[in-house]
Design a protein around this motif. Structure first.
Motif, PDB file in Angstrom:
ATOM      1  N   ILE A   7       0.837  -1.215   0.000  1.00 39.03           N
ATOM      2  CA  ILE A   7       0.000   0.000   0.000  1.00 39.03           C
ATOM      3  C   ILE A   7       0.863   1.252   0.000  1.00 39.03           C
ATOM      4  O   ILE A   7       0.619   2.196  -0.761  1.00 39.03           O
ATOM      5  N   LEU A   8       1.907   1.246   0.841  1.00 37.43           N
ATOM      6  CA  LEU A   8       2.792   2.413   0.916  1.00 37.43           C
ATOM      7  C   LEU A   8       3.510   2.638  -0.403  1.00 37.43           C
ATOM      8  O   LEU A   8       3.703   3.776  -0.839  1.00 37.43           O
ATOM      9  N   ALA A   9       3.921   1.510  -1.034  1.00 38.34           N
ATOM     10  CA  ALA A   9       4.620   1.638  -2.325  1.00 38.34           C
ATOM     11  C   ALA A   9       3.688   2.206  -3.385  1.00 38.34           C
ATOM     12  O   ALA A   9       4.092   3.002  -4.240  1.00 38.34           O
ATOM     13  N   SER A  10       2.420   1.827  -3.297  1.00 34.80           N
ATOM     14  CA  SER A  10       1.454   2.316  -4.293  1.00 34.80           C
ATOM     15  C   SER A  10       1.057   3.764  -4.053  1.00 34.80           C
ATOM     16  O   SER A  10       0.449   4.397  -4.906  1.00 34.80           O
ATOM     17  N   CYS A  11       1.376   4.325  -2.812  1.00 36.75           N
ATOM     18  CA  CYS A  11       1.008   5.707  -2.473  1.00 36.75           C
ATOM     19  C   CYS A  11       2.128   6.695  -2.767  1.00 36.75           C
ATOM     20  O   CYS A  11       2.107   7.817  -2.282  1.00 36.75           O
ATOM     21  N   SER A  12       3.080   6.342  -3.526  1.00 33.62           N
ATOM     22  CA  SER A  12       4.181   7.244  -3.864  1.00 33.62           C
ATOM     23  C   SER A  12       3.659   8.401  -4.704  1.00 33.62           C
ATOM     24  O   SER A  12       2.747   8.237  -5.527  1.00 33.62           O
ATOM     25  N   VAL A  13       4.246   9.594  -4.521  1.00 33.83           N
ATOM     26  CA  VAL A  13       3.840  10.775  -5.308  1.00 33.83           C
ATOM     27  C   VAL A  13       4.263  10.639  -6.770  1.00 33.83           C
ATOM     28  O   VAL A  13       3.860  11.435  -7.621  1.00 33.83           O
ATOM     29  N   LYS A  14       5.080   9.610  -7.055  1.00 33.69           N
ATOM     30  CA  LYS A  14       5.544   9.406  -8.428  1.00 33.69           C
ATOM     31  C   LYS A  14       4.634   8.463  -9.203  1.00 33.69           C
ATOM     32  O   LYS A  14       4.875   8.197 -10.379  1.00 33.69           O
ATOM     33  N   LYS A  15       3.597   7.919  -8.537  1.00 26.72           N
ATOM     34  CA  LYS A  15       2.657   7.010  -9.189  1.00 26.72           C
ATOM     35  C   LYS A  15       1.275   7.650  -9.273  1.00 26.72           C
ATOM     36  O   LYS A  15       0.712   8.044  -8.265  1.00 26.72           O
ATOM     37  N   ASP A  16       0.755   7.754 -10.489  1.00 25.33           N
ATOM     38  CA  ASP A  16      -0.556   8.369 -10.714  1.00 25.33           C
ATOM     39  C   ASP A  16      -1.638   7.304 -10.632  1.00 25.33           C
ATOM     40  O   ASP A  16      -2.198   6.866 -11.638  1.00 25.33           O
ATOM     41  N   THR A  17      -1.899   6.887  -9.395  1.00 26.53           N
ATOM     42  CA  THR A  17      -2.942   5.888  -9.168  1.00 26.53           C
ATOM     43  C   THR A  17      -4.045   6.498  -8.318  1.00 26.53           C
ATOM     44  O   THR A  17      -3.835   7.500  -7.633  1.00 26.53           O
ATOM     45  N   LEU A  18      -5.213   5.863  -8.362  1.00 25.33           N
ATOM     46  CA  LEU A  18      -6.347   6.366  -7.579  1.00 25.33           C
ATOM     47  C   LEU A  18      -6.020   6.363  -6.089  1.00 25.33           C
ATOM     48  O   LEU A  18      -6.293   7.332  -5.376  1.00 25.33           O
ATOM     49  N   VAL A  19      -5.402   5.289  -5.628  1.00 27.32           N
ATOM     50  CA  VAL A  19      -5.050   5.178  -4.212  1.00 27.32           C
ATOM     51  C   VAL A  19      -4.059   6.263  -3.823  1.00 27.32           C
ATOM     52  O   VAL A  19      -4.187   6.912  -2.781  1.00 27.32           O
ATOM     53  N   SER A  20      -3.063   6.468  -4.672  1.00 29.07           N
ATOM     54  CA  SER A  20      -2.046   7.481  -4.387  1.00 29.07           C
ATOM     55  C   SER A  20      -2.652   8.881  -4.338  1.00 29.07           C
ATOM     56  O   SER A  20      -2.343   9.687  -3.456  1.00 29.07           O
ATOM     57  N   ARG A  21      -3.538   9.176  -5.300  1.00 26.89           N
ATOM     58  CA  ARG A  21      -4.161  10.513  -5.344  1.00 26.89           C
ATOM     59  C   ARG A  21      -5.010  10.752  -4.105  1.00 26.89           C
ATOM     60  O   ARG A  21      -4.949  11.810  -3.476  1.00 26.89           O
ATOM     61  N   LYS A  22      -5.813   9.762  -3.733  1.00 25.27           N
ATOM     62  CA  LYS A  22      -6.685   9.912  -2.567  1.00 25.27           C
ATOM     63  C   LYS A  22      -5.872  10.009  -1.270  1.00 25.27           C
ATOM     64  O   LYS A  22      -6.184  10.815  -0.385  1.00 25.27           O
ATOM     65  N   PHE A  23      -4.829   9.170  -1.198  1.00 31.65           N
ATOM     66  CA  PHE A  23      -4.007   9.171   0.017  1.00 31.65           C
ATOM     67  C   PHE A  23      -3.366  10.534   0.261  1.00 31.65           C
ATOM     68  O   PHE A  23      -3.445  11.092   1.367  1.00 31.65           O
ATOM     69  N   HIS A  24      -2.740  11.099  -0.773  1.00 34.53           N
ATOM     70  CA  HIS A  24      -2.025  12.369  -0.603  1.00 34.53           C
ATOM     71  C   HIS A  24      -2.995  13.553  -0.459  1.00 34.53           C
ATOM     72  O   HIS A  24      -2.681  14.529   0.242  1.00 34.53           O
ATOM     73  N   ALA A  25      -4.156  13.465  -1.098  1.00 30.71           N
ATOM     74  CA  ALA A  25      -5.151  14.526  -0.928  1.00 30.71           C
ATOM     75  C   ALA A  25      -5.654  14.553   0.511  1.00 30.71           C
ATOM     76  O   ALA A  25      -5.759  15.623   1.140  1.00 30.71           O
ATOM     77  N   LEU A  26      -5.956  13.364   1.054  1.00 33.48           N
ATOM     78  CA  LEU A  26      -6.443  13.287   2.437  1.00 33.48           C
ATOM     79  C   LEU A  26      -5.359  13.705   3.434  1.00 33.48           C
ATOM     80  O   LEU A  26      -5.627  14.430   4.397  1.00 33.48           O
ATOM     81  N   THR A  27      -4.123  13.223   3.204  1.00 32.98           N
ATOM     82  CA  THR A  27      -3.013  13.577   4.102  1.00 32.98           C
ATOM     83  C   THR A  27      -2.754  15.079   4.083  1.00 32.98           C
ATOM     84  O   THR A  27      -2.526  15.703   5.126  1.00 32.98           O
ATOM     85  N   THR A  28      -2.826  15.658   2.890  1.00 31.85           N
ATOM     86  CA  THR A  28      -2.600  17.112   2.764  1.00 31.85           C
ATOM     87  C   THR A  28      -3.690  17.897   3.480  1.00 31.85           C
ATOM     88  O   THR A  28      -3.414  18.830   4.246  1.00 31.85           O
TER      89      THR A  28
END
Length: 725
Positions: free
Chosen positions: A17-38
């Motif tokens: 999950i953490l690997a898929s949440c990298s800012v270098k990966k344009d995935t749905l999980v990554s976008r949602k994770f960083h939007a919520l964290t921000t």
């Protein structure tokens, strides 16, 4: 074994999950994770710090309701804060201001959570981070970097939800940078968007009003404030806008419109109380009829009784004073102004108005000494002020100081000369009555002191225990304390504070020289010879007193005429002076001043003075002034006269004195009605002094200070003439 497998599977899942949440990966999980964290972590903390900063800056800003309020309630420091360094390990976070903390969080959000792919930002919270960054820089007075942050949003996120708000903040920043025209254009673009929210529209109108105020476009500012107050999305700002709108109507002399606005604000229950109470106070200024005035006075009295209005009591008493003055209740007005001044911890700026009003009341009743003391209080409170109102009061106070000095000279010389003119028998009778009066006053004062001691004795019975039994310490009771001191002195005399003070051989304190001198002066006060010996005996002394009296009459007449526009008192002084055989050199000037005074009053008494000047002094400047109509000076002609004066001054500096005198004499008919006349005449007098006789020089100086005595040039001419004498 199974438990180990489960733990391993769980760790692998987390790592995946953490690997898929990298800012270098344009995935749905990554976008949602960083939007919520921000949004709920970094930006949340940044916004909390920002709001704390807003509260701090609002508490720091103090509104002066006696002046037009600022549309944006900010008191910026004179020096902008230094650029914060976030990466320095030695920099403690605790040392950062709230806005610097907010900026730090915004930068962190951008650096750690931005997801920019092929020029497109996939984290929907980054535009919010840039907006927070720009606003934080705005409040730390780093306006250029703030605009860079706002521009980044406008260029890269043209369809963001915050685009309207961003344009408003950029416009406000441009206003701070004196780019008002650019700000106005930008705000008009925001208002042309029909889809913006009511909140953004209100902010835009408010910012547009700021820009128009900065460019002195009051009518446009009024229009924008009216639009801003149609919605009440930001209650505090709406209340502020309403109050400023009312102030602007007052400045435009639209009292009816101002009254409506202030009444609307006073009834706006959601508004902060300070705006409502001051709106009520301001509405009192709009009252005209006696019925309204009476009702407002009763209303303010009820407000004073309300403990919630404790911090506004000085302003309320002041307004009651104004209303009492309005209906000619002068004594009641004075009482309320004084109550306003006696409020503990009252607003200093408000006190200047109370002092000024009291000064005006006593000035209008010719009580110039008391008026001067009140104006002096205004000057003392406002030492550093450059406000036009304060500058006028300072000039008035300065003129009053000169007037009081001359009035005191006039009073003293009048008294002395009157007594000196009496026969010896009348002089003795006069001073004997004066001594009797002094003795009577001294006896009454002594009796009052004795009564006070007797009252202390009866109150305390000389026994401190009685007082303490009532719960009052002896030394807190002034009357008992005074009685105790008197009893001690009566029994023991004046003893030193030292060991064995009760021993009879101990010497009492000897009477010092000051006490002897005081007793001697008191005895001399009751001696008839003390007064008779001080009367002027010689002709020279009497002539000197006569000169001082006549000069005081002339100077007071001039001050009443030129400074205070009190024609009645000025005429009284000049007419009386003519009956006292004044100096020949001043007779013409006195007649001219009386001619001017009666002409201003459109009184036919001006004609005899006019004829006398023209017939007996045809070659004088006064005759020329009377015979030549007043010249109206335009800005262009004033500029030419200033240039001419400079030319004359340079000629003077080049020692061409004859040329200076000749040219100024030729200009005489032209410059008579100019404000520069005193400067020309002094320069001419100084030039005369360089090549003509001392007597001619003195006469030229005398002309200047007799006619322009209240100007700097007149005062300077008088000083030079005094030195010559």
């Amino acid at each position: 074994m199974k438990k180990i497998i489960k733990i391993g599977f769980f760790l692998v899942a987390i790592a995946t999950i953490l690997a898929s949440c990298s800012v270098k990966k344009d995935t749905l999980v990554s976008r949602k994770f960083h939007a919520l964290t921000t949004k709920y972590n970094v930006l949340y903390n940044g916004n909390v710090a920002f709001q704390e900063g807003i509260v701090e800056i609002q508490e720091k800003h103090k509104d002066n309701f006696w002046k037009q309020l600022f549309i944006e309630p900010i008191t910026f420091d004179k020096q902008p804060v230094a650029l914060p360094i976030f990466n320095d390990k030695d920099t403690k976070k605790e040392s950062l201001t709230t806005f610097e903390k907010a900026e730090e969080k915004a930068v962190k959000a951008i650096q750690k959570h931005s997801m920019n792919f092929q020029g497109r930002e996939k984290n929907t919270q980054i535009d919010e981070a840039y907006l927070l960054l720009g606003k934080s820089r705005y409040y730390t007075q780093r306006f250029v970097p703030a605009i860079e942050a706002f521009n980044y949003i406008i260029i890269n996120y043209p369809y963001a939800n915050v685009i309207g708000e961003t344009r408003i903040w950029r416009a406000k920043t441009n206003i701070r940078l004196d780019n008002e025209e650019l700000a106005i254009e930008s705000l008009k673009i925001v208002l042309n968007d029909t889809e913006i929210s009511e909140s953004v529209k209100e902010q835009a109108h408010t910012a547009l009003a700021m820009a128009y105020v900065k460019t002195d476009s009051i009518q446009n500012a009024i229009e924008q404030l009216k639009n801003a107050t149609e919605t009440h999305k930001e209650v505090a700002q709406t209340a502020r806008n309403l109050f400023i709108l009312g102030q602007m109507y007052v400045s435009e002399n639209k009292k009816d419109s101002a009254a409506i606005v202030f009444q609307k604000l006073a009834n706006f229950k959601k508004a902060p109380y300070k705006f409502r109470i001051h709106a009520t106070i301001q509405s009192a200024k709009m009252a005209s009829s006696d019925s309204l005035v009476g009702g407002l006075i009763e209303k303010f009295k009820k407000l004073i009784k309300n403990r919630d209005n404790k911090i506004y009591i000085d302003a309320l008493y002041y307004q009651i004073g104004r209303l009492e003055s309005q209906r000619d209740s002068t004594d009641a007005a004075i009482g309320n102004y004084q109550k306003s001044l006696h409020v503990v911890d009252g607003d200093l700026y408000q006190k200047t108005f109370s002092y000024e009003k009291l000064g005006d009341i006593f000035f209008d009743t010719a009580n110039f000494v008391l008026a001067s003391s009140y104006y002096d209080s205004v000057v003392q409170i406002s030492k550093e002020s450059t406000e036009i109102r304060i500058r006028k009061i300072k000039r008035k106070h300065k003129s009053l100081a000169a007037l009081i000095r001359f009035e005191n000279v006039l009073k003293t010389t009048d008294s002395v000369l009157t007594i000196a003119a009496m026969s010896e028998e009348n002089q003795q009778a006069f001073f004997e009555n004066h001594i009797k009066k002094l003795k009577k006053e001294a006896k009454e004062k002594a009796q009052q002191q004795l009564n006070a001691l007797s009252f202390g004795s009866s109150f305390g019975g000389g026994n401190s225990k009685q007082t303490s039994n009532k719960g009052k310490w002896y030394f807190y009771n002034t009357q008992l304390l005074n009685y105790g001191k008197a009893s001690f002195l009566k029994t023991w005399g004046n003893r030193r504070l030292e060991d064995d003070w009760r021993i009879s051989e101990k010497p009492q304190l000897t009477t010092n020289k000051d006490s002897v001198k005081s007793v001697q002066i008191k005895l001399e006060t009751y001696e008839l010879s003390t007064y008779l010996n001080t009367l002027p005996k010689t002709i020279a002394t009497i002539d000197s007193l006569t000169f001082d009296r006549n000069d005081a009459l002339y100077q007071t007449g001039l001050i009443y005429k030129e400074q205070f526009k009190n024609s009645a008192l000025a005429i009284d002084r000049f007419e009386r002076l003519l009956t006292l055989n004044p100096k020949k050199s001043s007779v013409l000037a006195i007649h001219y001043h009386l001619y001017q005074l009666f002409s201003t009053l459109k009184n036919k008494k001006s004609n005899p003075y006019k004829q006398l000047i023209i017939e007996q002094y045809p070659a004088s400047k006064y005759a020329q002034i009377i015979q030549n109509p007043a010249i109206k000076f335009t800005k262009e002609s004033i500029g030419k006269l200033e240039a001419t004066y400079k030319e004359m001054y340079y000629l003077y500096k080049e020692h061409k004195y004859i040329s200076v005198v000749e040219q100024i004499t030729e200009l005489s008919p032209i410059i008579q009605q100019s404000k520069l006349i005193a400067k020309f005449e002094l320069l001419k007098a100084l030039a005369i002094g360089k090549y003509q006789s001392k007597e001619t020089y003195k006469k030229a100086l005398e002309f200047v200070f007799l006619n322009y005595g209240n100007t700097e040039e007149g005062i300077r001419a008088r000083e030079i003439a005094t030195q010559l004498n």
